[in-house]
Design an enzyme around this catalytic site. Structure first.
Site, short mmCIF file in Angstrom:
data_model
loop_
_atom_site.label_atom_id
_atom_site.label_comp_id
_atom_site.label_asym_id
_atom_site.label_seq_id
_atom_site.Cartn_x
_atom_site.Cartn_y
_atom_site.Cartn_z
CE LYS A 67 -0.58 0.57 -10.76
NZ LYS A 67 -0.16 1.90 -10.41
N PRO A 68 4.55 0.42 -10.68
CG PRO A 68 6.66 1.16 -11.14
CD PRO A 68 5.40 0.75 -11.80
CD GLU A 83 3.24 -6.97 2.86
OE1 GLU A 83 3.09 -6.07 3.21
OE2 GLU A 83 4.40 -7.59 2.56
CG LEU A 84 -4.02 -7.47 1.35
CD1 LEU A 84 -5.43 -8.42 1.06
CD2 LEU A 84 -3.83 -6.80 -0.30
CD GLU A 131 -2.53 -0.50 7.40
OE1 GLU A 131 -1.47 -1.00 7.49
OE2 GLU A 131 -3.30 -0.53 6.53
CB CYS A 188 2.71 -3.89 5.13
SG CYS A 188 2.26 -2.83 3.86
#
Length: 538
Positions: A202-203, A275-276, A407, A309
């Protein structure tokens, strides 16, 4: 590019005025879009527009997947996976190597779509086909090293034969982000396929076309029907149905969403890699080469307009070189060429959306209102594009400011002085994130020693982020709230496998023999353990 058709040939002249907005002078060929979007598993009859951040105009309408469509995608994956897992490793690896060549051959087409959908500078878009090619080649060349059955030590030498098989998990769900729409849509799935899994991907809704081109290239490389399936829709609507049907989930995105996915995976007792977010630091030590550090800082902070990221948002500079470094960093930043263009020669492109622009503007406004100083940039540039924001350097950022710990995910970096390196390391480790860090020093040994003290999954010395990210044999991922699990290297493929130990025993059994009592058996085994230790056995 205003009067030149791109090399891919799938962009055609549109109705806009190229002198006012060069990027708007092209639209995608309808047949080309239709060929890509037919790969979405969709029977809902609904579509959603994809807009180009270069000009805010729609470029395609993407069929949307219902929950029934998600179920169908997983059914197709299940049917295909059993046969795929029996396909020889050499055949799977050969498909990856064909993909490597296809990606390099079709890079102009790939880059056109990436720029059109994401708005990033063309030189940053090139990073994506390069990374996919590197990933495909690495796993294609190292397939047997990762997946062949491994012999292990048996408990009784000569009598116990132990082998460990790497068994595919089954069907892997991959939820990928918009910021690197081609490589993030593919790179995590390639080792999953090599390991014998099928994939449902799911892009992100904002960049579906780049991901669908990746699916097309997989077909052209020879991957069979059903092993790679694409669904489209809003994450909060089809994300849970994906988790309910997956044997493993790979997610790249925000920490908040990652927490929800981790919770849902835990309830089903399935694994996940996440990966956050990050608030990534650079340390410029007192012996750093100033010009190289300033050049690296520009790339670290402003590649893809900071929407990466692993990009830098905090910069700690030794007092001895602070003034000289900041002077060069500001000068290099102010010299950057900015533009919403599909041509080479642009140093930084646009943010992807109004929401991203509002976040960046809010962080900068909050910092300035509370006393931070703008050394470069600091404002939106609607003259360049609807979501454009200048590369921005802030000084005097304090803990009460939003951008100090949160962030930003945009072209904003804060610079701080430090007096001793232990203080710099402590400040770099402050907060809850731990994704990427960079250290600039001419003493490699010292840099590597400091790297061991930094709580980040990747640390680059005398480089922004490319050295670790492009070294596919090494793992890449985050510590703490920057995620769990790793992509790339051995860890990047073994996350998609189950380790199965198979032991073949002959002669001796693990129970009393020849009328031996239980007590005697225990004494014999104890003596054997002592002998094995003396002989140096593991």
């Amino acid at each position: 590019m205003s009067e030149q058709t791109p090399a891919s040939g799938h962009l055609v002249d549109g109705p806009s005025d190229p002198e006012h907005d060069p990027a708007a002078s092209y639209a995608l060929e309808p047949d080309y879009v239709a060929n890509l979007t037919r790969r979405v598993v969709s029977t809902s009859g609904q579509t959603a527009p994809v807009h180009s951040p270069l000009n805010g105009q729609p470029i395609a309408h993407i069929p949307q997947s219902s929950t029934d469509d998600v179920a169908e995608a997983y059914a197709r994956a299940r049917r295909a996976q059993a046969a795929w897992a029996r396909t020889p490793i050499d055949d799977r690896a050969a498909m990856l190597l064909r993909l490597h060549d296809l990606v390099l051959d079709r890079q102009d087409e790939i880059i056109d779509l990436i720029v059109l959908e994401s708005g990033k500078a063309r030189k940053h878009a090139f990073d994506e086909p390069m990374h996919v090619a590197l990933t495909a080649r690495y796993y294609g060349r190292t397939a047997h090293a990762h997946l062949d059955t491994q012999r292990k030590l048996g408990v009784v030498p000569g009598l116990t034969r132990v082998e460990v098989n790497s068994v595919p998990k089954g069907v892997v769900g991959i939820i990928s982000p918009w910021n690197y729409p081609f490589t993030m849509a593919l790179c995590d799935g390639l080792p999953a396929l090599l390991a014998g899994n099928a994939v449902v991907a799911k892009p992100d809704a904002q960049t579906m076309l780049s991901a669908l081109l990746g699916a097309q290239l997989l077909e052209e490389a020879g991957f069979p029907e059903g092993v790679w399936n694409v669904v489209a829709g809003v994450g909060r609507e089809i994300g849970t149905p994906m988790i309910e049907r997956s044997d493993y989930i790979c997610f790249t995105g925000s920490t908040a969403t990652g927490r929800l996915i981790a919770t849902q995976c835990a309830e089903r007792l399935i694994g996940s890699s996440l990966e956050l977010g990050g608030k990534n630091p650079i340390l410029v030590l007192r012996d750093a080469h100033i010009e190289k550090a300033a050049e690296g800082a520009v790339r670290a902070s402003f590649s893809n307009a900071g929407q990466l990221c692993v990009s830098t948002e905090r910069m700690f500079v030794a007092d001895q070189v602070y003034d000289r470094f900041v002077e060069r960093f500001v000068a290099r930043t102010e010299a950057m060429s900015l533009g919403a263009s599909m041509d080479w020669g642009v140093d930084m492109g646009t943010l992807i959306s109004q929401a991203q622009l509002e976040t960046v503007q809010a962080h900068v406004d909050d910092a300035v209102a509370k006393g931070a100083r703008v050394l470069a940039g600091g404002k939106a540039r609607p003259d360049l594009g609807p979501f454009f924001f200048e590369p921005t350097i802030l000084e005097g950022v304090t803990p009460d400011m939003t951008c100090f710990g949160q962030e930003t995910f945009g072209p904003v970096v804060s610079v701080y002085r430090f007096h001793d390196e232990s203080d710099a390391v402590a400040r770099a480790n402050a907060g809850e994130y731990g994704l990427n860090a960079s250290i600039y020093t001419q003493d490699g040994d010292r840099g590597r020693a400091i790297a061991r003290e930094i709580r980040c999954g990747t640390v680059n010395i005398n480089e922004a982020f490319g050295a670790t990210f492009a070294s596919i044999d090494s793992p890449m991922g985050g510590m703490r709230e920057s995620g769990m699990g790793r992509r790339q290297g051995a860890e990047g493929i073994h996350r998609y496998t189950e380790s199965q130990a198979v032991a073949t025993q002959r002669g001796l059994r693990f129970a009393p023999m020849f009328g031996m009592s239980d007590e005697a058996y225990a004494k014999v085994m104890t003596a054997n353990l002592r002998v094995m230790k003396k002989l140096g056995r593991a």
